[in-house]
Scaffold this motif. Structure first.
Motif, PDB file in Angstrom:
ATOM      1  N   ALA A 149      31.881  36.937  21.625  1.00 40.04           N
ATOM      2  CA  ALA A 149      33.264  37.580  21.761  1.00 40.04           C
ATOM      3  C   ALA A 149      33.126  38.904  22.377  1.00 40.04           C
ATOM      4  O   ALA A 149      33.988  39.133  23.244  1.00 40.04           O
ATOM      5  CB  ALA A 149      33.990  37.350  20.656  1.00 40.04           C
ATOM      6  N   GLU A 150      32.143  39.487  21.661  1.00 43.40           N
ATOM      7  CA  GLU A 150      32.033  41.290  22.262  1.00 43.40           C
ATOM      8  C   GLU A 150      31.470  41.090  23.634  1.00 43.40           C
ATOM      9  O   GLU A 150      31.956  41.910  24.462  1.00 43.40           O
ATOM     10  CB  GLU A 150      31.220  41.766  21.201  1.00 43.40           C
ATOM     11  N   LEU A 151      30.633  40.147  24.048  1.00 44.26           N
ATOM     12  CA  LEU A 151      29.990  40.278  25.319  1.00 44.26           C
ATOM     13  C   LEU A 151      31.072  39.741  26.264  1.00 44.26           C
ATOM     14  O   LEU A 151      31.119  40.282  27.523  1.00 44.26           O
ATOM     15  CB  LEU A 151      29.088  38.949  25.504  1.00 44.26           C
ATOM     16  N   LYS A 152      32.035  39.052  26.042  1.00 38.58           N
ATOM     17  CA  LYS A 152      32.983  38.572  26.877  1.00 38.58           C
ATOM     18  C   LYS A 152      34.099  39.544  27.321  1.00 38.58           C
ATOM     19  O   LYS A 152      34.704  39.821  28.227  1.00 38.58           O
ATOM     20  CB  LYS A 152      34.007  37.298  26.257  1.00 38.58           C
ATOM     21  N   GLU A 153      34.327  40.663  26.128  1.00 41.66           N
ATOM     22  CA  GLU A 153      35.003  41.754  26.352  1.00 41.66           C
ATOM     23  C   GLU A 153      34.610  42.782  27.327  1.00 41.66           C
ATOM     24  O   GLU A 153      35.293  43.763  27.717  1.00 41.66           O
ATOM     25  CB  GLU A 153      35.451  42.687  25.060  1.00 41.66           C
TER      26      GLU A 153
ATOM     27  N   GLY B  92      29.139  64.678  23.003  1.00 43.65           N
ATOM     28  CA  GLY B  92      28.069  64.037  21.976  1.00 43.65           C
ATOM     29  C   GLY B  92      27.975  62.592  22.164  1.00 43.65           C
ATOM     30  O   GLY B  92      28.924  62.061  22.772  1.00 43.65           O
ATOM     31  N   LEU B  93      27.046  62.015  21.572  1.00 42.50           N
ATOM     32  CA  LEU B  93      26.735  60.586  21.449  1.00 42.50           C
ATOM     33  C   LEU B  93      27.335  60.182  19.994  1.00 42.50           C
ATOM     34  O   LEU B  93      27.367  60.961  19.031  1.00 42.50           O
ATOM     35  CB  LEU B  93      25.330  60.310  21.377  1.00 42.50           C
ATOM     36  N   VAL B  94      28.005  58.867  20.082  1.00 41.29           N
ATOM     37  CA  VAL B  94      28.538  58.243  18.940  1.00 41.29           C
ATOM     38  C   VAL B  94      27.612  56.998  18.765  1.00 41.29           C
ATOM     39  O   VAL B  94      27.744  56.210  19.558  1.00 41.29           O
ATOM     40  CB  VAL B  94      30.023  58.027  19.542  1.00 41.29           C
ATOM     41  N   LEU B  95      27.145  57.104  17.559  1.00 44.38           N
ATOM     42  CA  LEU B  95      26.157  56.158  17.108  1.00 44.38           C
ATOM     43  C   LEU B  95      26.815  55.137  16.072  1.00 44.38           C
ATOM     44  O   LEU B  95      26.955  55.887  14.979  1.00 44.38           O
ATOM     45  CB  LEU B  95      24.884  56.766  16.758  1.00 44.38           C
ATOM     46  N   ALA B  96      27.103  54.017  16.572  1.00 43.74           N
ATOM     47  CA  ALA B  96      27.353  53.024  15.486  1.00 43.74           C
ATOM     48  C   ALA B  96      26.361  51.936  14.976  1.00 43.74           C
ATOM     49  O   ALA B  96      25.257  52.121  15.415  1.00 43.74           O
ATOM     50  CB  ALA B  96      28.481  52.351  16.466  1.00 43.74           C
ATOM     51  N   ARG B  97      26.974  51.321  14.165  1.00 41.63           N
ATOM     52  CA  ARG B  97      25.688  50.206  13.615  1.00 41.63           C
ATOM     53  C   ARG B  97      25.804  48.932  14.511  1.00 41.63           C
ATOM     54  O   ARG B  97      24.972  48.189  14.278  1.00 41.63           O
ATOM     55  CB  ARG B  97      26.193  49.843  12.084  1.00 41.63           C
ATOM     56  N   SER B  98      26.588  48.813  15.352  1.00 42.80           N
ATOM     57  CA  SER B  98      26.464  47.868  16.530  1.00 42.80           C
ATOM     58  C   SER B  98      26.358  48.064  17.618  1.00 42.80           C
ATOM     59  O   SER B  98      27.017  49.465  18.090  1.00 42.80           O
ATOM     60  CB  SER B  98      27.758  46.773  16.216  1.00 42.80           C
ATOM     61  N   ALA B  99      25.962  47.623  18.534  1.00 45.40           N
ATOM     62  CA  ALA B  99      25.617  48.054  19.988  1.00 45.40           C
ATOM     63  C   ALA B  99      26.957  48.129  20.540  1.00 45.40           C
ATOM     64  O   ALA B  99      27.171  49.141  21.321  1.00 45.40           O
ATOM     65  CB  ALA B  99      24.794  46.851  20.747  1.00 45.40           C
ATOM     66  N   ARG B 100      27.938  47.427  20.222  1.00 49.44           N
ATOM     67  CA  ARG B 100      29.223  47.372  20.942  1.00 49.44           C
ATOM     68  C   ARG B 100      29.926  48.628  20.599  1.00 49.44           C
ATOM     69  O   ARG B 100      30.756  49.006  21.588  1.00 49.44           O
ATOM     70  CB  ARG B 100      30.009  46.151  20.486  1.00 49.44           C
ATOM     71  N   PRO B 177      33.976  45.024  10.364  1.00 43.43           N
ATOM     72  CA  PRO B 177      33.473  44.435   9.444  1.00 43.43           C
ATOM     73  C   PRO B 177      31.969  43.712   9.504  1.00 43.43           C
ATOM     74  O   PRO B 177      31.214  43.980   8.451  1.00 43.43           O
ATOM     75  CB  PRO B 177      34.538  43.725   9.009  1.00 43.43           C
ATOM     76  N   LEU B 178      31.777  43.342  10.617  1.00 44.31           N
ATOM     77  CA  LEU B 178      30.621  42.513  10.907  1.00 44.31           C
ATOM     78  C   LEU B 178      29.398  43.726  10.692  1.00 44.31           C
ATOM     79  O   LEU B 178      28.175  43.466  10.436  1.00 44.31           O
ATOM     80  CB  LEU B 178      30.349  41.969  12.220  1.00 44.31           C
ATOM     81  N   ASP B 179      29.668  45.030  11.069  1.00 46.19           N
ATOM     82  CA  ASP B 179      28.739  46.129  11.009  1.00 46.19           C
ATOM     83  C   ASP B 179      28.100  46.423   9.497  1.00 46.19           C
ATOM     84  O   ASP B 179      27.054  46.939   9.479  1.00 46.19           O
ATOM     85  CB  ASP B 179      29.278  47.409  11.670  1.00 46.19           C
ATOM     86  N   SER B 180      28.595  46.021   8.547  1.00 41.29           N
ATOM     87  CA  SER B 180      28.525  46.439   7.235  1.00 41.29           C
ATOM     88  C   SER B 180      27.090  46.344   6.559  1.00 41.29           C
ATOM     89  O   SER B 180      26.640  47.183   5.842  1.00 41.29           O
ATOM     90  CB  SER B 180      29.599  46.243   6.290  1.00 41.29           C
ATOM     91  N   GLU B 181      26.667  45.252   7.002  1.00 40.81           N
ATOM     92  CA  GLU B 181      25.462  44.846   6.546  1.00 40.81           C
ATOM     93  C   GLU B 181      24.324  45.560   7.133  1.00 40.81           C
ATOM     94  O   GLU B 181      23.050  45.490   6.712  1.00 40.81           O
ATOM     95  CB  GLU B 181      25.171  43.190   6.585  1.00 40.81           C
ATOM     96  N   TYR B 182      24.506  46.349   8.138  1.00 42.88           N
ATOM     97  CA  TYR B 182      23.197  46.882   9.184  1.00 42.88           C
ATOM     98  C   TYR B 182      23.364  48.251   8.411  1.00 42.88           C
ATOM     99  O   TYR B 182      24.267  49.029   8.667  1.00 42.88           O
ATOM    100  CB  TYR B 182      23.574  47.079  10.440  1.00 42.88           C
TER     101      TYR B 182
END
Lengths: 226, 226
Positions: A149-153, B92-100, B177-182
């Motif tokens: 889904a993220e890829l599609k966005e 600045g750079l904004v570094l998240a737990r997901s690439a997206r 929410p998907l990021d929380s386990e990383y």
């Protein structure tokens, strides 16, 4: 178009003035592209030229740009319009004794190309990896990869690094004879981008340390902080 | 076109997405313009959009751009084509737990306008003064002013700051929410431009000290150096 793979010079991208500042070899062009975080991409939207900032990546002879599928830039460029991507690194102010001879030291690359959208999910994921790795090498492996889904966005464009020019100005001001009677200080004021202490997300898990890829980044961009 | 002098928002310059990042009031727009050294100006040259870096100045509601009369950018823009001028400050750079969810913090201004060339020598000199004073306030008074011949070599364009938008992103990454386990480090890496020790011209006259306008500049841009 040029016929050699070693230069991005073409008739229309050859500098017409101050030719001593021009460079067209891939090594120079790539080193400038690799030192930047943000490019400006120009395109024409309903007759109006626009130039918008965005991050980018490089994979060999391709420049990679991403953005929201809903955004104006990617939507317009993907339809086959011509684009120009420019990366500018400001290295300093050049202060002369005359107003006329003031300048800036900089390194810049201008690429002209037709943008092509990448649709294949595997290719797209690889391109996104190049973009994130361009900004912060080593980051991709440790973060959650994009979902379908993220890829599609996200739209991703690629442009060949085949036609354009680099331009470099460095060193002290030019002084002309008329300037000699003005006893004002002249010279260069170096400018550079630096990072300062990272600010951990308040929601970061306890005990999560600064990863080695960020340490490595800071050793280059924030030598005084480490 | 907008009818109020307090906003640069028009229908076509209203952000279509991430509207919370948009600003259109002159105070915000001017503060971003005043913090930058280099803009990118886009224009169309024989059907090819181009975006080139240049320094600029601001005089109230006017942006001022100069360059060689022989240069492609000024020659093309002066003939009445539409232009876009964009100033981007990377914070600045904004570094998240997901690439997206990776991003950058930044402040940018996009102005669309029709460029008008300034021919009157007095107006032109004043415009050049605004440009030099934008880069280094206090410099103009101490250096040799342009001669008539130098004025003729230089083209100066003015553009109204009337239609466009500002865009600001600040703060930590968005977490889904998907990021929380990383359990990878997430947060911000501040970036900023700094000046370092000035390098005096080898041909500088003996006993010429760093002038107070440069001291003032360094107190803002190089606090660690002074």
């Amino acid at each position: 178009m040029n016929s050699s793979g070693d230069t991005i010079r073409t008739e229309r991208t050859s500098l017409r003035r101050k030719q001593e500042r021009g460079a067209y070899d891939r090594k120079t062009v790539n080193s400038i592209l690799d030192d930047g975080f943000v490019c400006h991409m120009a395109f024409v939207d309903h007759g109006q030229p626009l130039t918008l900032p965005t991050i980018y990546g490089r994979d060999g002879d391709r420049l990679l740009i991403h953005g929201s599928r809903a955004g104006r830039m990617l939507r317009t460029a993907a339809s086959g319009l011509r684009v120009c991507v420019t990366v500018t690194l400001l290295d300093g102010l050049v202060l002369a004794r005359s107003a006329r001879m003031h300048s800036v030291n900089y390194r810049s690359v201008v690429i002209v190309a037709t943008a092509v959208e990448i649709f294949d999910p595997v290719e797209k994921t690889l391109a996104l990896r190049h973009i994130l790795e361009h900004v912060l090498p080593g980051r991709w492996e440790e973060v959650r990869p994009p979902t379908t889904a993220e890829l599609k966005e996200t739209s991703v464009l690629q442009l060949p690094i085949k036609e354009g020019s680099a331009k470099i100005r460095k060193g002290p001001p030019i002084q002309v004879p008329l300037d000699s009677e003005y006893r004002v200080w002249s010279g260069e004021v170096p400018l550079k981008m630096i990072a300062s202490d990272p600010i951990a997300d308040a929601r970061a898990a306890d005990g999560v340390l600064i990863p080695s890829h960020l340490d490595h980044f800071l050793s280059r961009w924030a030598p005084a902080v480490r």
